[in-house]
Motif scaffolding. Structure first.
Motif, mmCIF file in Angstrom:
data_model
loop_
_atom_site.group_PDB
_atom_site.id
_atom_site.type_symbol
_atom_site.label_atom_id
_atom_site.label_comp_id
_atom_site.label_asym_id
_atom_site.label_seq_id
_atom_site.Cartn_x
_atom_site.Cartn_y
_atom_site.Cartn_z
ATOM 1 N N ASP A 176 2.696 13.386 45.321
ATOM 2 C CA ASP A 176 2.171 12.195 44.646
ATOM 3 C C ASP A 176 1.934 11.113 45.698
ATOM 4 O OD1 ASP A 176 1.655 10.003 43.045
ATOM 5 O OD2 ASP A 176 3.454 10.210 41.823
ATOM 6 N N HIS A 196 0.940 7.937 44.967
ATOM 7 C CA HIS A 196 0.900 6.586 44.403
ATOM 8 C C HIS A 196 2.026 6.372 43.403
ATOM 9 C CE1 HIS A 196 -0.481 2.977 42.326
ATOM 10 N NE2 HIS A 196 -1.340 2.783 43.294
ATOM 11 N N SER A 246 -7.393 3.624 45.508
ATOM 12 C CA SER A 246 -6.592 3.919 44.323
ATOM 13 C C SER A 246 -7.100 3.145 43.117
ATOM 14 C CB SER A 246 -5.120 3.551 44.569
ATOM 15 O OG SER A 246 -4.948 2.146 44.589
ATOM 16 N N HIS A 247 -6.786 3.655 41.939
ATOM 17 C CA HIS A 247 -7.138 3.008 40.669
ATOM 18 C C HIS A 247 -8.640 2.786 40.526
ATOM 19 C CE1 HIS A 247 -2.957 2.649 39.951
ATOM 20 N NE2 HIS A 247 -3.027 1.705 39.043
ATOM 21 N N SER A 307 -4.700 8.108 40.375
ATOM 22 C CA SER A 307 -3.840 7.345 39.474
ATOM 23 C C SER A 307 -4.632 6.413 38.566
ATOM 24 C CB SER A 307 -2.819 6.525 40.272
ATOM 25 O OG SER A 307 -3.454 5.516 41.021
ATOM 26 N N SER A 348 0.121 9.664 40.676
ATOM 27 C CA SER A 348 0.575 9.535 39.292
ATOM 28 C C SER A 348 0.394 8.116 38.760
ATOM 29 C CB SER A 348 2.041 9.943 39.179
ATOM 30 O OG SER A 348 2.882 8.979 39.793
ATOM 31 N N GLY A 349 0.521 7.123 39.641
ATOM 32 C CA GLY A 349 0.503 5.747 39.171
ATOM 33 C C GLY A 349 1.812 5.329 38.533
ATOM 34 N N ALA A 387 0.228 12.220 33.990
ATOM 35 C CA ALA A 387 -0.771 12.212 35.051
ATOM 36 C C ALA A 387 -1.128 13.631 35.498
ATOM 37 C CB ALA A 387 -0.267 11.394 36.234
#
Length: 273
Positions: A12, A14, A178-179, A208, A231-232, A241
């Motif tokens: 993972d 994040h 990210s995001h 994520s 996964s966030g 996730a």
């Protein structure tokens, strides 16, 4: 929650950690304690996770970063140091004006901070939310280029692709966006973040918070070597996730690349011993 069973090695890239038990002012999610994150990772079958502190505007990140490093000992965590910058993203005239009059404050990350983090074996990369943390100045960016460690850069409607490329993404270090399709990002913008993989060589997209199934499938079909699983956590449970990725209509080889192989190529400390 029952442990999730799957046949993949999953890392993972994040996960947000609250090493001192403090939450963030911008979220109602309970503090992400090390024990909670480790437990949820185990439930999801994740073998290692990149962890870093959350955003705290107008505060130094030195103590938070040291807390993450300290809480990562003897846990399957890979610490990234959060940094901030004196400049604003230049998305409009206001940003350009602010940068013209901005001055370094005591809480801003310095080149010396970056050098110390880069050669401290407790940290393996950096993370930056430009919409909240700002953008480092040229001296700090030069030190990031010299370190050549991966930098996770959060994308959002307030930090669109057009504003990220010049100051942060094509700078001589691996950049992990990210995001890019998170809750605050509309569908066209999510595809625009994906287009970055075509425009910038050493750029990657982590999953994520990406809520658009077609964006994830397009990313894995068009750029199978540039997608990294994130996964966030704690905003999303790692089990959820992972299931979102497992149910995509792509081959097992592409899933294996996203879950582990790509991240291990970009972040050395995630490689199997």
């Amino acid at each position: 929650m029952l442990e999730l069973e799957h046949d993949f090695r999953v890392v993972d890239v994040h996960a947000r950690l609250s090493p001192d038990g403090r939450g963030e002012p911008s979220t109602r999610v309970p503090p992400a304690t090390p024990a909670r994150i480790e437990r949820e990772m185990h439930q999801a079958g994740i073998v290692q996770a990149v962890v870093f502190p959350g955003t705290r505007p107008d505060e130094s990140y030195v103590a938070a970063n040291n807390g993450v490093a300290r809480r990562s000992v003897e846990r399957p965590f890979v610490g990234f140091a959060r940094i901030n910058g004196v400049n604003a993203l230049e998305t409009d005239r206001t940003g350009r004006f602010r940068n013209a009059v901005s001055r370094r404050q005591p809480f801003h990350t310095t080149p010396e901070d970056v050098e110390q983090y880069a050669y401290d074996d407790r940290f393996h990369g950096f993370v930056l939310d430009p919409a909240v943390d700002g953008v480092p100045d040229e001296a700090v960016l030069a030190e990031l280029e010299a370190a050549s460690l991966p930098v996770i850069v959060r994308g959002s409607e307030a930090a669109p692709p057009s504003a990220l490329v010049d100051p942060l993404l094509d700078r001589g270090f691996p950049a992990i966006v990210s995001h890019g399709g998170g809750p605050s990002v509309c569908r066209p913008s999510a595809h625009a973040f994906l287009d970055l993989l075509e425009a910038v060589d050493d750029c990657y997209l982590e999953t994520s918070g990406v809520r658009y199934r077609e964006v994830l499938e397009r990313a894995l079909l068009e750029h199978p070597d540039r997608v990294l699983f994130g996964s966030g956590a704690p905003d999303w449970h790692p089990n959820v996730a992972i299931m979102e990725i497992l149910t995509l209509d792509v081959s097992a080889d592409k899933l294996r690349s996203a879950f582990s192989k790509n991240a291990c190529r970009v972040i050395d400390s995630l490689r199997p011993e």
